[in-house]
Enzyme design. Structure first.
Site, mmCIF file in Angstrom:
data_model
loop_
_atom_site.group_PDB
_atom_site.id
_atom_site.type_symbol
_atom_site.label_atom_id
_atom_site.label_comp_id
_atom_site.label_asym_id
_atom_site.label_seq_id
_atom_site.Cartn_x
_atom_site.Cartn_y
_atom_site.Cartn_z
ATOM 1 N N PHE A 138 71.302 -77.316 9.136
ATOM 2 C CA PHE A 138 71.534 -76.257 8.159
ATOM 3 C C PHE A 138 71.644 -76.831 6.746
ATOM 4 C CE2 PHE A 138 73.118 -74.552 12.117
ATOM 5 C CZ PHE A 138 72.726 -73.227 12.081
ATOM 6 N N HIS A 139 71.313 -76.011 5.764
ATOM 7 C CA HIS A 139 71.620 -76.321 4.368
ATOM 8 C C HIS A 139 73.140 -76.366 4.250
ATOM 9 C CE1 HIS A 139 71.860 -75.730 -0.005
ATOM 10 N NE2 HIS A 139 70.596 -76.132 -0.047
ATOM 11 N N TYR A 140 73.646 -77.024 3.237
ATOM 12 C CA TYR A 140 75.104 -77.095 3.088
ATOM 13 C C TYR A 140 75.710 -75.767 2.663
ATOM 14 C CZ TYR A 140 74.213 -77.589 -1.937
ATOM 15 O OH TYR A 140 73.796 -77.389 -3.226
ATOM 16 N N ARG A 141 74.892 -74.838 2.187
ATOM 17 C CA ARG A 141 75.412 -73.532 1.776
ATOM 18 C C ARG A 141 75.604 -72.619 2.977
ATOM 19 N NH1 ARG A 141 71.532 -73.247 -3.346
ATOM 20 N NH2 ARG A 141 72.913 -74.337 -4.798
#
Length: 182
Positions: free
Chosen positions: A127-130
């Protein structure tokens, strides 16, 4: 089945409790949507096997909730380990979304991310960190537009796939009734 960096990865998990230091993951579901929240794909829901000692350590709320839904029985019957569940989910994601492009989407997903970081770090790293956390809009609507907040119909089944579909529906509701997109 092409990867698209605009696809969104929706995640929900059921756990034996809320503390990653002592509780474990018992169910995982994933849904891929496009940017307009249309479902593109669903991963098979996985009941993650846990030993009886882990299930016995659950509090009454979790025993009751996961017992009524049949999840405890599915966890006992499952032969899928945490490592195998992680590998299956990663294989599914690789078909649909490039690594580190989609935020983790769902309701209160910081909790899910904590468990993934502890027990399935390669999966969490995809996943993206957001985060795209629907609960942020829920909390804002509750305070700023209570009539919009009250318009959400949630069943609260605490079944991973059903909860994802509720979260997607809830975000649609907030998009249509709370956010000004025009």
């Amino acid at each position: 089945m092409a990867q698209d960096p605009n696809h969104l990865i929706w995640l929900d998990m059921e756990m034996t409790g809320l503390e990653p230091d002592r509780d474990r993951i018992i169910e995982i579901a994933l849904v891929i949507t496009d940017s307009q929240l249309n479902t593109i794909a669903e991963a098979p829901v996985i009941a993650v096997h846990q030993p009886e000692s882990v299930l016995d350590a659950m509090d009454d709320w979790n025993k009751n909730t996961h017992g009524k839904s049949g999840l405890i029985d599915r966890v006992r019957a499952s032969t899928v380990s945490e490592a195998e569940a992680e590998a299956r989910m990663l294989a599914f994601l690789q078909e649909w979304v490039p690594a580190r492009t989609s935020p983790m989407c769902g309701n209160s997903i910081c909790q899910d991310r904590r468990f993934l970081a502890r027990y399935m770090p390669a999966f969490e790293a995809w996943f993206h960190y957001r985060n795209l956390d629907v609960s942020t809009l829920k909390e804002l609507a509750k305070r700023w537009r209570p009539e919009v907040y009250k318009g959400v119909d949630k069943k609260g089944k605490h079944e991973a796939l059903a909860d994802i579909h509720e979260s997607i529906g809830e975000l649609r509701h907030y998009r249509d009734n709370f956010l000004r997109l025009a």
